[in-house]
Design an enzyme around this catalytic site. Sequence first.
Site, short mmCIF file in Angstrom:
data_model
loop_
_atom_site.label_atom_id
_atom_site.label_comp_id
_atom_site.label_asym_id
_atom_site.label_seq_id
_atom_site.Cartn_x
_atom_site.Cartn_y
_atom_site.Cartn_z
N ALA A 30 0.77 -1.28 -0.06
CA ALA A 30 0.08 0.01 -0.08
C ALA A 30 0.80 1.21 0.01
O ALA A 30 2.06 1.04 0.35
CB ALA A 30 -0.74 0.03 1.30
N GLY B 175 0.67 -4.93 0.86
CA GLY B 175 -0.52 -5.44 0.01
C GLY B 175 -0.23 -5.92 -1.53
O GLY B 175 -1.01 -6.55 -2.24
N GLU C 158 -0.49 -9.42 -0.46
CA GLU C 158 -1.74 -9.78 -0.45
C GLU C 158 -2.71 -9.77 -1.65
O GLU C 158 -3.40 -10.62 -2.07
CB GLU C 158 -2.37 -8.79 0.45
CG GLU C 158 -1.92 -8.79 1.79
CD GLU C 158 -2.29 -7.71 2.73
OE1 GLU C 158 -1.92 -6.38 2.55
OE2 GLU C 158 -2.70 -8.05 3.78
N GLU D 81 4.73 -4.86 7.01
CA GLU D 81 3.88 -3.98 7.90
C GLU D 81 4.25 -3.59 9.36
O GLU D 81 4.12 -2.50 10.02
CB GLU D 81 2.28 -4.29 7.90
CG GLU D 81 1.56 -4.00 6.51
CD GLU D 81 1.84 -5.24 5.65
OE1 GLU D 81 2.54 -6.28 5.68
OE2 GLU D 81 0.69 -5.63 4.81
N1 CAA Z 1 4.65 3.38 -0.75
C1 CAA Z 1 4.88 4.39 -1.09
N2 CAA Z 1 6.20 4.82 -1.74
C2 CAA Z 1 6.94 3.51 -1.88
C3 CAA Z 1 6.55 2.50 -1.39
C4 CAA Z 1 5.20 2.20 -0.77
N3 CAA Z 1 4.94 1.25 -0.22
N4 CAA Z 1 7.69 1.31 -1.80
C5 CAA Z 1 8.60 2.31 -2.42
N5 CAA Z 1 8.13 3.55 -2.44
C6 CAA Z 1 8.69 4.41 -3.32
C7 CAA Z 1 10.05 4.89 -2.47
O1 CAA Z 1 9.53 5.84 -1.33
C8 CAA Z 1 10.89 5.42 -3.38
O2 CAA Z 1 10.29 6.78 -3.80
P1 CAA Z 1 11.15 8.04 -3.85
O3 CAA Z 1 12.32 7.73 -4.95
O4 CAA Z 1 10.35 9.46 -4.07
O5 CAA Z 1 11.88 8.11 -2.48
C9 CAA Z 1 10.73 4.80 -4.73
O6 CAA Z 1 9.48 3.94 -4.40
C10 CAA Z 1 11.86 3.82 -5.03
O7 CAA Z 1 11.92 3.04 -3.66
P2 CAA Z 1 13.40 2.80 -2.83
O8 CAA Z 1 14.16 3.87 -3.11
O9 CAA Z 1 12.87 2.61 -1.30
O10 CAA Z 1 13.75 1.20 -3.50
P3 CAA Z 1 14.77 0.29 -2.76
O11 CAA Z 1 15.16 -0.51 -4.14
O12 CAA Z 1 15.67 0.98 -1.75
O13 CAA Z 1 13.93 -0.33 -1.65
C11 CAA Z 1 11.87 -1.76 -1.05
C12 CAA Z 1 13.05 -1.33 -2.20
C13 CAA Z 1 12.42 -2.72 -0.15
C14 CAA Z 1 10.64 -2.42 -1.67
C15 CAA Z 1 11.53 -0.46 -0.34
O14 CAA Z 1 10.90 0.50 -1.33
C16 CAA Z 1 10.49 -0.71 0.66
O15 CAA Z 1 10.69 -1.16 1.80
N6 CAA Z 1 9.17 -0.22 0.31
C17 CAA Z 1 8.08 -0.48 1.33
C18 CAA Z 1 7.64 -1.88 1.64
C19 CAA Z 1 6.57 -1.88 2.81
O16 CAA Z 1 6.63 -1.37 3.88
N7 CAA Z 1 5.37 -2.16 2.22
C20 CAA Z 1 4.05 -2.78 2.96
C21 CAA Z 1 3.32 -1.36 2.95
S1 CAA Z 1 1.93 -1.20 3.86
C22 CAA Z 1 0.68 -2.24 3.41
O17 CAA Z 1 0.92 -2.79 2.26
C23 CAA Z 1 -0.59 -2.39 4.24
C24 CAA Z 1 -1.61 -3.65 3.68
O18 CAA Z 1 -1.52 -4.56 4.15
C25 CAA Z 1 -2.47 -3.12 2.76
#
Ligand code: CAA
Length: 258
Positions: free
Chosen positions: A67, A109, A112, A132
């Site tokens: 998400a 998500g 999921e 999460e």
């Molecule tokens: N939401 C918003 N933006 C996101 C994102 C997310 N879930 N995942 C990545 N991005 C964005 C980053 O902020 C970044 O944007 P900027 O360049 O503007 O900073 C861009 O995408 C590229 O990401 P990274 O620079 O972080 O890329 P990376 O290769 O260094 O890392 C990653 C990749 C490990 C996937 C890392 O991006 C990450 O940990 N993302 C979040 C994963 C996460 O926590 N997901 C769970 C979300 S909560 C949820 O999903 C609730 C539910 O149950 C529905």
Amino acid sequence: MAEYTSILIERKERVAIITLNRPRELNALNFQLVAELASALEELDRDDAIGCIVLTGAGEKAFAAGADIKEMADKTPIEMMIGGFESWERIRKIHTPMIAAINGYALGGGCELAMHCDIIMASENARFGQPEIQLGVIPGAGGTQRLARTLGKYRTMEMVLTGATISAKELEGLGLVNHVVPQAELLTETLKLANKVASQAPVAARLAKESVLAAFDTSLQEGLEIERKNFFLLFSTEDMREGMQAFIEKRKANFQGK
Ligand code: CAA
């Protein structure tokens, strides 16, 4: 089809391919994308010309990194509830078989969403996870339930309590991923499978999906009754007559979806 801005839709014979298309944000699932996805899936579900739907992500890095954290960061519970989370319920109700082609990260998500699909194909670099907990929340689109039903309690607890990611290869061994293939071959291999599914008798495919899913929602007795009723119901279709006649005449069946 309606106009969509966060997803792409392509049709290849009886298969529709939906691509989550926010590659700069690793296809993060903001409310608009999930709502568009639900609407597109419903449109395709009503379309007799489509027998299987493939979901994949744009770019080489992610199916979906979860998400959209930036969108969620300042939301209240009420805003989460009425803001779009009901789209997940609409996705759950799609009757057409769905295959996920996981081309990179499937986190939160994203993991999921993969589990809303009926078959999961993944590239060798794909990684799955429910991170999460690291954000101070828990999975909210079925992660705790669908993982537990597939992997069992202990693997699920480790994933959900640590947020650690798991490789596609490991999940293939644990039964969550059907097949792992090199990234360059992912779409071709997924389409081969999707074409096979889409070439079956459409009503039988829908009822097969409904019957298997009933195993996750009901007691064995109720599930067996659903299966048996669906089995009997198929004897009202022309495709059932055609399928059996084709076998007897040693020819390929020509299904019409009736
Ligand atoms: N939401 C918003 N933006 C996101 C994102 C997310 N879930 N995942 C990545 N991005 C964005 C980053 O902020 C970044 O944007 P900027 O360049 O503007 O900073 C861009 O995408 C590229 O990401 P990274 O620079 O972080 O890329 P990376 O290769 O260094 O890392 C990653 C990749 C490990 C996937 C890392 O991006 C990450 O940990 N993302 C979040 C994963 C996460 O926590 N997901 C769970 C979300 S909560 C949820 O999903 C609730 C539910 O149950 C529905």
